[in-house]
Motif scaffolding. Structure first.
Motif, PDB file in Angstrom:
ATOM      1  N   GLU A  32       0.848  -1.209   0.000  1.00  0.00           N
ATOM      2  CA  GLU A  32       0.000   0.000   0.000  1.00  0.00           C
ATOM      3  C   GLU A  32       0.876   1.249   0.000  1.00  0.00           C
ATOM      4  O   GLU A  32       0.601   2.199  -0.725  1.00  0.00           O
ATOM      5  N   ARG A  33       1.932   1.239   0.807  1.00  0.00           N
ATOM      6  CA  ARG A  33       2.846   2.389   0.876  1.00  0.00           C
ATOM      7  C   ARG A  33       3.530   2.609  -0.474  1.00  0.00           C
ATOM      8  O   ARG A  33       3.660   3.735  -0.947  1.00  0.00           O
ATOM      9  N   ILE A  34       3.964   1.512  -1.092  1.00  0.00           N
ATOM     10  CA  ILE A  34       4.594   1.597  -2.410  1.00  0.00           C
ATOM     11  C   ILE A  34       3.598   2.159  -3.423  1.00  0.00           C
ATOM     12  O   ILE A  34       3.943   3.026  -4.227  1.00  0.00           O
ATOM     13  N   LEU A  35       2.366   1.680  -3.375  1.00  0.00           N
ATOM     14  CA  LEU A  35       1.337   2.153  -4.293  1.00  0.00           C
ATOM     15  C   LEU A  35       1.138   3.654  -4.163  1.00  0.00           C
ATOM     16  O   LEU A  35       1.036   4.372  -5.163  1.00  0.00           O
ATOM     17  N   VAL A  36       1.107   4.152  -2.938  1.00  0.00           N
ATOM     18  CA  VAL A  36       0.944   5.588  -2.709  1.00  0.00           C
ATOM     19  C   VAL A  36       2.129   6.360  -3.283  1.00  0.00           C
ATOM     20  O   VAL A  36       1.943   7.394  -3.934  1.00  0.00           O
ATOM     21  N   LEU A  37       3.351   5.865  -3.077  1.00  0.00           N
ATOM     22  CA  LEU A  37       4.524   6.550  -3.641  1.00  0.00           C
ATOM     23  C   LEU A  37       4.453   6.607  -5.159  1.00  0.00           C
ATOM     24  O   LEU A  37       4.730   7.644  -5.766  1.00  0.00           O
ATOM     25  N   VAL A  38       4.075   5.507  -5.778  1.00  0.00           N
ATOM     26  CA  VAL A  38       3.969   5.474  -7.237  1.00  0.00           C
ATOM     27  C   VAL A  38       2.872   6.424  -7.702  1.00  0.00           C
ATOM     28  O   VAL A  38       3.052   7.178  -8.663  1.00  0.00           O
ATOM     29  N   ALA A  39       1.747   6.412  -7.010  1.00  0.00           N
ATOM     30  CA  ALA A  39       0.633   7.293  -7.389  1.00  0.00           C
ATOM     31  C   ALA A  39       1.007   8.763  -7.232  1.00  0.00           C
ATOM     32  O   ALA A  39       0.672   9.590  -8.090  1.00  0.00           O
ATOM     33  N   HIS A  96      12.126  -5.527  -4.178  1.00  0.00           N
ATOM     34  CA  HIS A  96      11.959  -6.271  -5.430  1.00  0.00           C
ATOM     35  C   HIS A  96      10.866  -7.330  -5.302  1.00  0.00           C
ATOM     36  O   HIS A  96      10.061  -7.508  -6.225  1.00  0.00           O
ATOM     37  N   ASN A  97      10.825  -8.009  -4.152  1.00  0.00           N
ATOM     38  CA  ASN A  97       9.761  -9.007  -3.935  1.00  0.00           C
ATOM     39  C   ASN A  97       8.382  -8.359  -3.946  1.00  0.00           C
ATOM     40  O   ASN A  97       7.435  -8.903  -4.525  1.00  0.00           O
ATOM     41  N   ARG A  98       8.274  -7.197  -3.312  1.00  0.00           N
ATOM     42  CA  ARG A  98       6.980  -6.515  -3.265  1.00  0.00           C
ATOM     43  C   ARG A  98       6.573  -6.016  -4.647  1.00  0.00           C
ATOM     44  O   ARG A  98       5.420  -6.112  -5.046  1.00  0.00           O
ATOM     45  N   LEU A  99       7.529  -5.464  -5.393  1.00  0.00           N
ATOM     46  CA  LEU A  99       7.223  -4.993  -6.744  1.00  0.00           C
ATOM     47  C   LEU A  99       6.783  -6.161  -7.631  1.00  0.00           C
ATOM     48  O   LEU A  99       5.831  -6.030  -8.406  1.00  0.00           O
ATOM     49  N   GLY A 114      -1.466  -7.090 -10.571  1.00  0.00           N
ATOM     50  CA  GLY A 114      -2.041  -6.168 -11.540  1.00  0.00           C
ATOM     51  C   GLY A 114      -2.078  -4.715 -11.128  1.00  0.00           C
ATOM     52  O   GLY A 114      -2.752  -3.905 -11.757  1.00  0.00           O
ATOM     53  N   TRP A 115      -1.334  -4.332 -10.092  1.00  0.00           N
ATOM     54  CA  TRP A 115      -1.338  -2.958  -9.610  1.00  0.00           C
ATOM     55  C   TRP A 115      -0.349  -2.062 -10.348  1.00  0.00           C
ATOM     56  O   TRP A 115      -0.614  -0.879 -10.536  1.00  0.00           O
ATOM     57  N   ILE A 116       0.811  -2.592 -10.693  1.00  0.00           N
ATOM     58  CA  ILE A 116       1.855  -1.786 -11.330  1.00  0.00           C
ATOM     59  C   ILE A 116       2.432  -2.520 -12.540  1.00  0.00           C
ATOM     60  O   ILE A 116       2.246  -3.733 -12.690  1.00  0.00           O
ATOM     61  N   VAL A 117       3.132  -1.754 -13.356  1.00  0.00           N
ATOM     62  CA  VAL A 117       3.929  -2.302 -14.452  1.00  0.00           C
ATOM     63  C   VAL A 117       5.299  -1.653 -14.378  1.00  0.00           C
ATOM     64  O   VAL A 117       5.459  -0.547 -13.851  1.00  0.00           O
ATOM     65  N   LEU A 118       6.285  -2.360 -14.912  1.00  0.00           N
ATOM     66  CA  LEU A 118       7.633  -1.812 -15.026  1.00  0.00           C
ATOM     67  C   LEU A 118       7.886  -1.542 -16.493  1.00  0.00           C
ATOM     68  O   LEU A 118       7.833  -2.450 -17.322  1.00  0.00           O
ATOM     69  N   ARG A 154      17.451   0.389 -16.222  1.00  0.00           N
ATOM     70  CA  ARG A 154      16.505   1.083 -15.329  1.00  0.00           C
ATOM     71  C   ARG A 154      15.085   0.828 -15.784  1.00  0.00           C
ATOM     72  O   ARG A 154      14.767   0.934 -16.959  1.00  0.00           O
ATOM     73  N   LYS A 155      14.239   0.529 -14.834  1.00  0.00           N
ATOM     74  CA  LYS A 155      12.819   0.318 -15.105  1.00  0.00           C
ATOM     75  C   LYS A 155      12.020   1.384 -14.376  1.00  0.00           C
ATOM     76  O   LYS A 155      12.269   1.699 -13.214  1.00  0.00           O
ATOM     77  N   GLN A 156      11.052   1.944 -15.073  1.00  0.00           N
ATOM     78  CA  GLN A 156      10.167   2.944 -14.489  1.00  0.00           C
ATOM     79  C   GLN A 156       8.939   2.236 -13.946  1.00  0.00           C
ATOM     80  O   GLN A 156       8.345   1.382 -14.614  1.00  0.00           O
ATOM     81  N   VAL A 157       8.527   2.593 -12.728  1.00  0.00           N
ATOM     82  CA  VAL A 157       7.367   1.989 -12.080  1.00  0.00           C
ATOM     83  C   VAL A 157       6.145   2.851 -12.390  1.00  0.00           C
ATOM     84  O   VAL A 157       6.159   4.058 -12.154  1.00  0.00           O
ATOM     85  N   GLU A 158       5.100   2.225 -12.920  1.00  0.00           N
ATOM     86  CA  GLU A 158       3.881   2.956 -13.276  1.00  0.00           C
ATOM     87  C   GLU A 158       2.655   2.187 -12.807  1.00  0.00           C
ATOM     88  O   GLU A 158       2.679   0.957 -12.676  1.00  0.00           O
ATOM     89  N   LEU A 159       1.580   2.918 -12.599  1.00  0.00           N
ATOM     90  CA  LEU A 159       0.303   2.309 -12.233  1.00  0.00           C
ATOM     91  C   LEU A 159      -0.354   1.689 -13.456  1.00  0.00           C
ATOM     92  O   LEU A 159      -0.234   2.206 -14.558  1.00  0.00           O
ATOM     93  N   THR A 160      -1.077   0.622 -13.238  1.00  0.00           N
ATOM     94  CA  THR A 160      -1.862   0.027 -14.315  1.00  0.00           C
ATOM     95  C   THR A 160      -3.186   0.781 -14.439  1.00  0.00           C
ATOM     96  O   THR A 160      -3.592   1.499 -13.514  1.00  0.00           O
ATOM     97  N   PRO A 161      -3.886   0.623 -15.550  1.00  0.00           N
ATOM     98  CA  PRO A 161      -5.221   1.213 -15.662  1.00  0.00           C
ATOM     99  C   PRO A 161      -6.161   0.733 -14.549  1.00  0.00           C
ATOM    100  O   PRO A 161      -6.976   1.502 -14.039  1.00  0.00           O
ATOM    101  N   ALA A 162      -6.016  -0.521 -14.136  1.00  0.00           N
ATOM    102  CA  ALA A 162      -6.857  -1.039 -13.047  1.00  0.00           C
ATOM    103  C   ALA A 162      -6.558  -0.316 -11.735  1.00  0.00           C
ATOM    104  O   ALA A 162      -7.479  -0.025 -10.958  1.00  0.00           O
TER     105      ALA A 162
END
Length: 117
Positions: free
Chosen positions: A34-41, A68-71, A78-82, A90-98
């Protein structure tokens, strides 16, 4: 009964948000995810690029292996894509449409909680 205090609005929002989390859209996240999701958002909202390396620098997310395990888990859920960047390492972390639809639903919960006043 109308809500009268700001705390009432917030508690109503939490109640509505919990109902949204119970809907079968995306698998649930643990607190660190959840914390990671908020940072990405937040990065997404401010139009900043957020790489895996950037996230490793955030100490409260734990060790690089844990991150890395959490990502990986969040990608599988289905929460994020790299996304690839100009540097293949380098991979960019982005939110999925879902995930964006999830935030849309939470936004509607907030509006509904405020309108219950």
């Amino acid at each position: 009964m109308p809500l009268t205090r700001p705390a009432d609005i917030y508690l109503r929002f939490l109640q509505l948000a919990e109902a949204v989390r119970g809907l079968p859209a995306l698998p649930s996240l643990d607190p660190l995810e959840e914390r990671i999701l908020v940072l990405v958002a937040q990065a997404n909202q401010s139009k900043r690029r957020l790489s895996v390396r950037d996230m490793i620098a955030v100490r409260e997310l734990g060790s690089p292996a844990m991150l890395h395990n959490r990502l990986k888990s969040m990608r599988e859920k289905g929460w994020i894509v790299l996304q690839d960047t100009e540097d293949a390492r380098r991979k960019q972390v982005e939110l999925t449409p879902a995930a964006m639809r999830h935030f849309d639903k939470l936004s509607h919960c907030l509006v509904e909680a405020v309108n219950d006043v």
